[in-house]
Design a protein around this motif. Structure first.
Motif, PDB file in Angstrom:
ATOM      1  N   ILE A 198       9.674  -1.587  -8.686  1.00 12.10           N
ATOM      2  CA  ILE A 198      10.262  -1.075  -9.931  1.00 12.10           C
ATOM      3  C   ILE A 198       9.222  -1.097 -11.040  1.00 12.10           C
ATOM      4  CG2 ILE A 198      12.054  -1.457 -11.673  1.00 12.10           C
ATOM      5  CD1 ILE A 198      13.761  -2.701  -9.456  1.00 12.10           C
ATOM      6  N   ARG A 199       9.119   0.002 -11.746  1.00 12.68           N
ATOM      7  CA  ARG A 199       8.211   0.075 -12.889  1.00 12.68           C
ATOM      8  C   ARG A 199       8.627  -0.987 -13.915  1.00 12.68           C
ATOM      9  NH1 ARG A 199       4.895   4.440 -14.476  1.00 12.68           N
ATOM     10  NH2 ARG A 199       5.858   5.705 -12.836  1.00 12.68           N
ATOM     11  N   ARG A 200       7.674  -1.794 -14.346  1.00  9.28           N
ATOM     12  CA  ARG A 200       8.004  -2.948 -15.192  1.00  9.28           C
ATOM     13  C   ARG A 200       8.656  -2.539 -16.498  1.00  9.28           C
ATOM     14  NH1 ARG A 200       4.931  -5.994 -18.955  1.00  9.28           N
ATOM     15  NH2 ARG A 200       3.060  -4.798 -18.403  1.00  9.28           N
ATOM     16  N   ASP A 201       8.236  -1.416 -17.068  1.00  8.67           N
ATOM     17  CA  ASP A 201       8.799  -1.049 -18.367  1.00  8.67           C
ATOM     18  C   ASP A 201      10.246  -0.571 -18.288  1.00  8.67           C
ATOM     19  OD1 ASP A 201       8.704   1.576 -17.451  1.00  8.67           O
ATOM     20  OD2 ASP A 201       7.282   2.275 -18.954  1.00  8.67           O
ATOM     21  N   VAL A 202      10.769  -0.403 -17.050  1.00 14.68           N
ATOM     22  CA  VAL A 202      12.197  -0.081 -16.908  1.00 14.68           C
ATOM     23  C   VAL A 202      13.046  -1.197 -17.518  1.00 14.68           C
ATOM     24  CG1 VAL A 202      14.073   0.083 -15.217  1.00 14.68           C
ATOM     25  CG2 VAL A 202      12.010   1.464 -14.932  1.00 14.68           C
ATOM     26  N   ASP A 251       0.829  -1.205   0.000  1.00 13.52           N
ATOM     27  CA  ASP A 251       0.000   0.000   0.000  1.00 13.52           C
ATOM     28  C   ASP A 251       0.865   1.257   0.000  1.00 13.52           C
ATOM     29  OD1 ASP A 251      -2.750   0.330  -0.238  1.00 13.52           O
ATOM     30  OD2 ASP A 251      -3.142  -0.691   1.650  1.00 13.52           O
ATOM     31  N   ARG A 252       1.816   1.289   0.902  1.00 13.37           N
ATOM     32  CA  ARG A 252       2.651   2.481   1.052  1.00 13.37           C
ATOM     33  C   ARG A 252       3.636   2.634  -0.092  1.00 13.37           C
ATOM     34  NH1 ARG A 252       4.495   3.020   7.277  1.00 13.37           N
ATOM     35  NH2 ARG A 252       5.664   4.716   6.280  1.00 13.37           N
ATOM     36  N   LEU A 253       4.200   1.520  -0.559  1.00 15.15           N
ATOM     37  CA  LEU A 253       5.122   1.586  -1.703  1.00 15.15           C
ATOM     38  C   LEU A 253       4.409   2.093  -2.948  1.00 15.15           C
ATOM     39  CD1 LEU A 253       7.240  -1.668  -1.279  1.00 15.15           C
ATOM     40  CD2 LEU A 253       8.150   0.644  -1.482  1.00 15.15           C
ATOM     41  N   TYR A 254       3.227   1.546  -3.196  1.00  8.14           N
ATOM     42  CA  TYR A 254       2.489   1.936  -4.397  1.00  8.14           C
ATOM     43  C   TYR A 254       2.069   3.409  -4.328  1.00  8.14           C
ATOM     44  CZ  TYR A 254      -1.138   2.064  -7.977  1.00  8.14           C
ATOM     45  OH  TYR A 254      -1.892   2.394  -9.073  1.00  8.14           O
ATOM     46  N   ILE A 267      16.890   7.431 -14.041  1.00  7.70           N
ATOM     47  CA  ILE A 267      15.536   7.065 -13.647  1.00  7.70           C
ATOM     48  C   ILE A 267      15.082   7.913 -12.459  1.00  7.70           C
ATOM     49  CG2 ILE A 267      15.803   4.702 -14.484  1.00  7.70           C
ATOM     50  CD1 ILE A 267      16.092   3.849 -11.496  1.00  7.70           C
ATOM     51  N   LYS A 268      13.775   7.945 -12.233  1.00 13.01           N
ATOM     52  CA  LYS A 268      13.206   8.672 -11.096  1.00 13.01           C
ATOM     53  C   LYS A 268      13.133   7.717  -9.897  1.00 13.01           C
ATOM     54  CE  LYS A 268      11.124  12.097  -8.986  1.00 13.01           C
ATOM     55  NZ  LYS A 268       9.707  12.431  -9.271  1.00 13.01           N
ATOM     56  N   ILE A 269      13.704   8.140  -8.768  1.00 13.19           N
ATOM     57  CA  ILE A 269      13.784   7.295  -7.577  1.00 13.19           C
ATOM     58  C   ILE A 269      13.009   7.944  -6.437  1.00 13.19           C
ATOM     59  CG2 ILE A 269      15.342   6.243  -5.881  1.00 13.19           C
ATOM     60  CD1 ILE A 269      17.500   6.275  -8.064  1.00 13.19           C
ATOM     61  N   ALA A 270      12.305   7.107  -5.670  1.00 10.72           N
ATOM     62  CA  ALA A 270      11.598   7.571  -4.472  1.00 10.72           C
ATOM     63  C   ALA A 270      11.965   6.658  -3.311  1.00 10.72           C
ATOM     64  CB  ALA A 270      10.089   7.562  -4.711  1.00 10.72           C
ATOM     65  N   TYR A 271      11.671   7.127  -2.120  1.00  6.40           N
ATOM     66  CA  TYR A 271      11.950   6.344  -0.905  1.00  6.40           C
ATOM     67  C   TYR A 271      10.733   6.387   0.005  1.00  6.40           C
ATOM     68  CZ  TYR A 271      13.582   5.480   3.874  1.00  6.40           C
ATOM     69  OH  TYR A 271      13.698   5.015   5.156  1.00  6.40           O
ATOM     70  N   GLU A 272      10.360   5.229   0.551  1.00  4.97           N
ATOM     71  CA  GLU A 272       9.259   5.136   1.498  1.00  4.97           C
ATOM     72  C   GLU A 272       9.768   4.482   2.783  1.00  4.97           C
ATOM     73  OE1 GLU A 272       5.850   5.176   3.592  1.00  4.97           O
ATOM     74  OE2 GLU A 272       6.278   6.286   1.744  1.00  4.97           O
ATOM     75  N   PRO A 273       9.703   5.202   3.918  1.00  2.78           N
ATOM     76  CA  PRO A 273      10.267   4.689   5.178  1.00  2.78           C
ATOM     77  C   PRO A 273       9.370   3.661   5.860  1.00  2.78           C
ATOM     78  CG  PRO A 273       9.323   6.834   5.549  1.00  2.78           C
ATOM     79  CD  PRO A 273       9.196   6.580   4.062  1.00  2.78           C
ATOM     80  N   VAL A 274       9.215   2.510   5.222  1.00  2.00           N
ATOM     81  CA  VAL A 274       8.474   1.411   5.818  1.00  2.00           C
ATOM     82  C   VAL A 274       9.301   0.138   5.663  1.00  2.00           C
ATOM     83  CG1 VAL A 274       7.215   1.001   3.645  1.00  2.00           C
ATOM     84  CG2 VAL A 274       6.311   0.092   5.803  1.00  2.00           C
ATOM     85  N   ALA A 275       9.387  -0.642   6.723  1.00  2.00           N
ATOM     86  CA  ALA A 275      10.113  -1.917   6.640  1.00  2.00           C
ATOM     87  C   ALA A 275       9.133  -2.977   6.132  1.00  2.00           C
ATOM     88  CB  ALA A 275      10.692  -2.289   7.995  1.00  2.00           C
ATOM     89  N   ILE A 284      12.287   2.666  -3.138  1.00  2.00           N
ATOM     90  CA  ILE A 284      13.075   1.885  -2.182  1.00  2.00           C
ATOM     91  C   ILE A 284      12.423   1.963  -0.805  1.00  2.00           C
ATOM     92  CG2 ILE A 284      15.350   1.646  -1.091  1.00  2.00           C
ATOM     93  CD1 ILE A 284      16.503   3.167  -3.537  1.00  2.00           C
ATOM     94  N   CYS A 285      12.430   0.852  -0.072  1.00  2.00           N
ATOM     95  CA  CYS A 285      11.918   0.869   1.298  1.00  2.00           C
ATOM     96  C   CYS A 285      12.906   0.190   2.246  1.00  2.00           C
ATOM     97  CB  CYS A 285      10.557   0.202   1.383  1.00  2.00           C
ATOM     98  SG  CYS A 285      10.563  -1.591   1.144  1.00  2.00           S
TER      99      CYS A 285
END
Length: 326
Positions: free
Chosen positions: A158-162, A100-103, A191-199, A115-116
Motif C-alpha cells: 500500500i502506498r504510504r501516503d494513502v 520484487d514482483r509487488l513493487y 484508489i488505484k488497485i493492482a493485482y500480482e499473481p505471486v504467493a 494485492i497478491c
C-alpha cells in the motif's frame, strides 16, 4: 527514501520471529527499510531485534509500551519513510521474490494498493490461496472483502501516503478484525488497485487459535466490531453484505472458541437463528452439520465431535509427514 517500508509489530515472539526476519532479509528486492516494532514484549524479543539491527543497516528497531497490534502498526507508520508499506506478522514468513514482483507491478500500474496471493500452511501441509479480484475497481474489491478477498494487510503493498491522504489508521482496542476494518476504510475511496499473481506470503495456521479464551467480553467485543463496520459503511451499498458477514463471524468465533463458556442451552438461546445461515459459512459438511446441531441445542456434543475430528485429522497429517520422510 527507501522504496518500501516493511513494518513488523512484535510481541513475545522470540521463538518464531527469526524465520520471519531472515525471510525478509533474503528478498531479491533490496531497496527497503525494515522496522521492527517491539510492543512491550516480556520475553527475549527485544534482544533479538537488537541483534538483527547490528547486522543490517536497513533495520530500525523501536521499543514501546504494550498497546496492541494496531497501536504498534500506527507507531510503525509514524516512523516509516518508504513510498510503499507492508505489514508482515512475526510468526509468518515470505517468499524471496515477492517484494520484487509487488513493487514492479505497483510502479507499472501506479497503484495505491497491490494485492497478491498467499499460502495457508501448517507444519504438515500447504495450500495456495488465490486473491485475484474479479474487478480492480475499489467499490468492487470492497464488496469482495467480505467474501473472497481476505482483509489482511500483509499481502497488500500500500502506498504510504494513502494513510495520511485519507486520515486512516489501524483501530485500537479491538482484536481480530483490525486489518479488514482498515482495508475497508481505504477501499471506501477511489484508489488505484493492482493485482500480482505471486504467493508472496506464507500464513502459518496455528491450531492454538481454536482454544483461545472466550467469555461474555469476547462476545461483546465482537458485537462492538460489528457496529464499527455498520457505522463505517453507513450509506454504502456494501453495508448489508458486510453486516451479515460480521454477524456470521460472531457466530463462528463463538462456535469454535466457546466450548468452555457456552452450555448447549445457552448457545441455542443466543444463536438459534443462525441454523438457516450455516450452509453459507463453510464447505465442510461435517462441521456444517455440527453447527446446525449446536443451533438446535446440541452445542456441547457437537463441538466435542468437531474437536475430535480435527485432532484425528492433525494426527493423520503428522503420520503422513513421518511416512513421507521415511
Amino acid at each position: 527514501m527507501p522504496s518500501i517500508s516493511i513494518i513488523v509489530p512484535i510481541y513475545n515472539m522470540e521463538h518464531l520471529m527469526r524465520r520471519c526476519i531472515d525471510s525478509l532479509l533474503a528478498q531479491t528486492f533490496t531497496d527497503y527499510e525494515l522496522l521492527l516494532i517491539d510492543d512491550g514484549s516480556k520475553d527475549g524479543s527485544w534482544s533479538i531485534c537488537q541483534e538483527y539491527a547490528r547486522k543490517d543497516a536497513r533495520i530500525s528497531i523501536f521499543h514501546k509500551e504494550n498497546g496492541g497490534l494496531s497501536d504498534a502498526r500506527n507507531y510503525g507508520l509514524s516512523k516509516a519513510t518508504g513510498k510503499y508499506t507492508i505489514f508482515p506478522d512475526p510468526d509468518d514468513w515470505v517468499s524471496p521474490d515477492g517484494l520484487d514482483r509487488l513493487y514492479a507491478t505497483a510502479e507499472r500500474e501506479q497503484a495505491d494498493m497491490t494485492i497478491c496471493d498467499l499460502y495457508r500452511e501448517d507444519e504438515y501441509s500447504r495450500h495456495y490461496v488465490s486473491q485475484r479480484p474479479q474487478s480492480l475497481q475499489a467499490e468492487d474489491v470492497l464488496k469482495e472483502l467480505f467474501s473472497t478477498i481476505h482483509g489482511y494487510a500483509w499481502n497488500k503493498l500500500i502506498r504510504r501516503d494513502v494513510y495520511t491522504r485519507f486520515g486512516i489508521c489501524y483501530p485500537k482496542g479491538i482484536y481480530g478484525c483490525e486489518d479488514q476494518y482498515t482495508m475497508a476504510a481505504i477501499l471506501l475511496h477511489d484508489i488505484k488497485i493492482a493485482y500480482e499473481p505471486v504467493a508472496f506470503y506464507h500464513y502459518m495456521y496455528n491450531s492454538a487459535s481454536l482454544t483461545r479464551h472466550y467469555d461474555e467480553r469476547t462476545y461483546e467485543m465482537d458485537m462492538h466490531v460489528l457496529e464499527m463496520f455498520r457505522t463505517l459503511l453507513e450509506g454504502n451499498a456494501v453495508q448489508p453484505i458486510a453486516v451479515r458477514s460480521k454477524e456470521n463471524a460472531v457466530f463462528v468465533r463463538a462456535f469454535w472458541n466457546g466450548r468452555d463458556y457456552y452450555s448447549s442451552a445457552a448457545f441455542r438461546q443466543r444463536f438459534a437463528s443462525f441454523q438457516d445461515r450455516v450452509s453459507s459459512l463453510t464447505e465442510m459438511t461435517v462441521v456444517k452439520g455440527c453447527m446446525v446441531a449446536a443451533c438446535r441445542g446440541w452445542y456441547q456434543p457437537a463441538i466435542k465431535m468437531v474437536f475430535f475430528l480435527f485432532g484425528a485429522k492433525q494426527l493423520l497429517k503428522r503420520v503422513g509427514a513421518l511416512f513421507h520422510k521415511k
